[in-house]
Write a protein that holds these residues in place. Structure first.
Motif, PDB file in Angstrom:
ATOM      1  N   VAL A 101      -5.496   8.490 -25.788  1.00 43.11           N
ATOM      2  CA  VAL A 101      -6.912   8.630 -25.510  1.00 43.11           C
ATOM      3  C   VAL A 101      -7.895   7.564 -26.883  1.00 43.11           C
ATOM      4  N   PHE A 102      -9.022   7.382 -26.238  1.00 36.03           N
ATOM      5  CA  PHE A 102      -9.896   7.084 -27.195  1.00 36.03           C
ATOM      6  C   PHE A 102     -11.296   7.572 -26.904  1.00 36.03           C
ATOM      7  N   ALA A 103     -12.410   7.761 -27.970  1.00 31.79           N
ATOM      8  CA  ALA A 103     -13.900   7.923 -28.083  1.00 31.79           C
ATOM      9  C   ALA A 103     -14.441   7.279 -29.292  1.00 31.79           C
ATOM     10  N   HIS A 104     -15.758   7.259 -28.982  1.00 33.93           N
ATOM     11  CA  HIS A 104     -15.994   6.061 -30.913  1.00 33.93           C
ATOM     12  C   HIS A 104     -17.314   6.804 -30.913  1.00 33.93           C
ATOM     13  N   ASN A 105     -17.763   7.306 -31.603  1.00 34.51           N
ATOM     14  CA  ASN A 105     -18.626   7.348 -31.868  1.00 34.51           C
ATOM     15  C   ASN A 105     -19.541   5.846 -33.352  1.00 34.51           C
ATOM     16  N   GLY A 106     -21.184   5.615 -32.844  1.00 35.56           N
ATOM     17  CA  GLY A 106     -21.278   4.811 -33.649  1.00 35.56           C
ATOM     18  C   GLY A 106     -21.791   3.124 -33.504  1.00 35.56           C
ATOM     19  N   ASP A 107     -22.070   2.380 -33.729  1.00 29.89           N
ATOM     20  CA  ASP A 107     -22.514   1.344 -32.786  1.00 29.89           C
ATOM     21  C   ASP A 107     -21.648  -0.918 -34.343  1.00 29.89           C
ATOM     22  N   LEU A 108     -21.267  -1.164 -33.074  1.00 31.34           N
ATOM     23  CA  LEU A 108     -20.374  -2.152 -33.551  1.00 31.34           C
ATOM     24  C   LEU A 108     -20.887  -3.211 -33.132  1.00 31.34           C
ATOM     25  N   LYS A 109     -21.738  -4.349 -34.438  1.00 31.20           N
ATOM     26  CA  LYS A 109     -22.522  -5.562 -34.234  1.00 31.20           C
ATOM     27  C   LYS A 109     -21.925  -6.605 -34.040  1.00 31.20           C
ATOM     28  N   GLU A 110     -21.816  -7.236 -33.609  1.00 35.19           N
ATOM     29  CA  GLU A 110     -20.834  -8.495 -33.003  1.00 35.19           C
ATOM     30  C   GLU A 110     -19.608  -8.835 -33.480  1.00 35.19           C
ATOM     31  N   PHE A 111     -18.840  -7.268 -32.360  1.00 39.32           N
ATOM     32  CA  PHE A 111     -17.579  -7.451 -32.714  1.00 39.32           C
ATOM     33  C   PHE A 111     -16.632  -7.773 -31.387  1.00 39.32           C
ATOM     34  N   THR A 112     -16.426  -9.146 -31.779  1.00 42.11           N
ATOM     35  CA  THR A 112     -15.887  -9.852 -30.666  1.00 42.11           C
ATOM     36  C   THR A 112     -14.583 -10.547 -31.276  1.00 42.11           C
ATOM     37  N   PRO A 113     -13.376  -9.355 -31.026  1.00 44.37           N
ATOM     38  CA  PRO A 113     -12.295 -10.155 -31.075  1.00 44.37           C
ATOM     39  C   PRO A 113     -12.135 -10.715 -30.130  1.00 44.37           C
ATOM     40  N   GLN A 114     -10.757 -12.062 -29.927  1.00 39.45           N
ATOM     41  CA  GLN A 114     -10.529 -12.002 -29.293  1.00 39.45           C
ATOM     42  C   GLN A 114      -9.219 -11.238 -28.637  1.00 39.45           C
ATOM     43  N   LEU A 115      -9.217 -11.144 -27.336  1.00 41.98           N
ATOM     44  CA  LEU A 115      -8.760 -10.124 -26.644  1.00 41.98           C
ATOM     45  C   LEU A 115      -7.357 -10.901 -25.347  1.00 41.98           C
ATOM     46  N   ASP A 116      -6.036 -10.455 -25.485  1.00 38.69           N
ATOM     47  CA  ASP A 116      -5.210 -11.556 -25.256  1.00 38.69           C
ATOM     48  C   ASP A 116      -4.362 -11.486 -23.374  1.00 38.69           C
ATOM     49  N   GLY A 117      -5.574 -10.528 -22.953  1.00 36.54           N
ATOM     50  CA  GLY A 117      -5.173  -9.998 -21.824  1.00 36.54           C
ATOM     51  C   GLY A 117      -4.650  -8.719 -21.537  1.00 36.54           C
ATOM     52  N   ALA A 118      -4.289  -8.587 -22.071  1.00 39.80           N
ATOM     53  CA  ALA A 118      -2.962  -6.952 -22.328  1.00 39.80           C
ATOM     54  C   ALA A 118      -4.181  -6.191 -22.078  1.00 39.80           C
ATOM     55  N   PHE A 119      -4.941  -5.723 -22.187  1.00 38.17           N
ATOM     56  CA  PHE A 119      -5.575  -4.580 -22.368  1.00 38.17           C
ATOM     57  C   PHE A 119      -7.145  -5.106 -22.813  1.00 38.17           C
ATOM     58  N   ARG A 120      -7.393  -5.175 -21.220  1.00 41.05           N
ATOM     59  CA  ARG A 120      -9.003  -5.902 -21.456  1.00 41.05           C
ATOM     60  C   ARG A 120     -10.623  -5.020 -21.166  1.00 41.05           C
ATOM     61  N   PRO A 121     -11.742  -4.046 -21.019  1.00 43.43           N
ATOM     62  CA  PRO A 121     -12.708  -3.309 -20.692  1.00 43.43           C
ATOM     63  C   PRO A 121     -12.896  -4.046 -19.597  1.00 43.43           C
ATOM     64  N   VAL A 122     -13.523  -2.995 -19.593  1.00 44.33           N
ATOM     65  CA  VAL A 122     -13.502  -2.849 -16.999  1.00 44.33           C
ATOM     66  C   VAL A 122     -15.454  -2.511 -17.436  1.00 44.33           C
TER      67      VAL A 122
END
Lengths: 257, 257
Positions: free
Chosen positions: B104-125
């Protein structure tokens, strides 16, 4: 054995009426008291409620009976434990992500010695045959199609093969949705009804409750309800054939070549 | 900016008191009205509630304030949208499975241009920087340790490296739990309090409500509450140092070599 309920519609619809009858099977009109769960797609998101208490005693089930959450795809499950102890992690439906979409799954039946090899991409958290089957399904879909989701006919064909493989190990009535389509497979018992214009008054078989759908719908609404046991006494339910896998989109079963 | 609340305890404890103050920041004492969510571990299982309505208006938040769900690890989040539109799939906390456990994960803040390569095992919905960061974290943990979960010191070291990498892109106050430990990382603001014997009466800063914990606890109970903004006016909150990653187990921060 467990009980399954699913809804697939062309416009977001609440499931309060059908869930009310269904939830009463969880400890009152039936012996399904080993937990329950329900998942609602809302856009790409999912609201997921599980409880290891009997549905009849659960404050969360009570909330859902009163809070008209609207959704086009809903899957619910009431559990009678056959494999896996009574615990939250063993309550259906299960939710996982594949291809950047959530997938929701619930199962009725009992699989014997079903222990396919899992490569680690999707691992069960609980101890049920059902969650094992769900992990296997998603793993095999990813293995076949890689990182690109297939078109519906290819997806349906792959699911058809996979559910046949799993059904060799026992009873596998199941419901699966990615929020766009609802797949329902019948091993032994599954029925559906399509509610559409002209809407009638439906009467629950588990409780003295009726609803006149013409009062709460528009002429364009179409809602398919799929269940292990018909919920109402005055609608015509269509039984699935054993081995049949149907795909519901926008409130009705669709032919998929 | 969003608000975060987490609880880690040595015995299952309800979060009704702390959640009551926290939820009031969702649209009443603060401007966080773009949805909210909370996840409770219960054994290996997770109860996950999200709502795109303001916490102050949500019937589900109301249920949680009245229904004492007991848990040893809880993470809650109230959202003020910075990236990603207001939609259910963008509500924290997010839940995924790795190594046969839910995370379980939650985040406070703002990431700018954070686009690391995702290999497909975990993809954002959804479309948030936060869910992207969560998928990256789990992908990298699996890449480093394969199918075998590491011991806590190795896990903490890996997480320390990964959160530093992510923090290069902006503010990354975050909370993460696998149900056994709770990891909390501070970029800019995070505080905690450990409630233990002798328990005092705590007074919420957001509402006229007090609770005498000595009446509802045993002398052995220990509860850590971690938040972006302290919830009570008469307890001593310890501020994290910027860049600090703490691991909470059994209700207190633990040194991990």
């Amino acid at each position: 054995m467990c009980q399954l309920l699913a809804m697939n519609c062309n416009v977001p619809t609440d499931i309060v009426f059908s869930f009310t009858g269904f939830a009463h099977r969880g400890g009152r009109t039936d012996t399904h008291h080993d937990g329950w769960g329900i998942a609602f797609f809302e856009g790409a998101g999912v609201r997921h409620f599980v409880d290891h208490q009997a549905a009849i005693a659960s404050p969360i089930a009570e909330l859902i009976k009163r809070y008209p959450i609207k959704s086009t795809n809903v899957i619910a499950h009431i559990r009678k434990a056959t494999q896996g102890h009574v615990a939250l992690e063993n309550c259906h439906p299960f939710v996982r992500e594949l291809w950047g979409r959530y997938w929701v799954f619930a199962h009725n039946g009992d699989l014997k010695e079903f222990t396919p090899q899992l490569d680690g991409a999707f691992r069960p958290v609980g101890s049920t045959d059902s969650e094992h089957a769900f992990c296997f399904l998603l793993q095999e879909l990813r293995r076949r199609f890689g990182d690109t989701p297939p078109a519906l006919p290819a997806l349906r064909a792959a699911l058809g093969e996979l559910v046949r493989q799993i059904s060799d190990f026992g009873t596998f009535n199941m419901m699966l949705s990615d929020g766009t389509a609802l797949f329902a497979h019948c091993s032994t018992k599954l029925s559906y009804v399509v509610r559409q214009y002209p809407f009638v008054t439906a009467r629950l078989s588990d409780e003295d409750l009726s609803v006149d759908f013409s009062q709460v719908t528009t002429p364009n609404d179409r809602v398919a309800i799929i269940v292990t046991e018909p919920l109402t006494t005055n609608e015509t339910w269509t039984a699935f054939a054993p081995g049949e896998l149907l795909v519901f989109i926008d409130g009705s079963p669709v032919p998929v070549a």
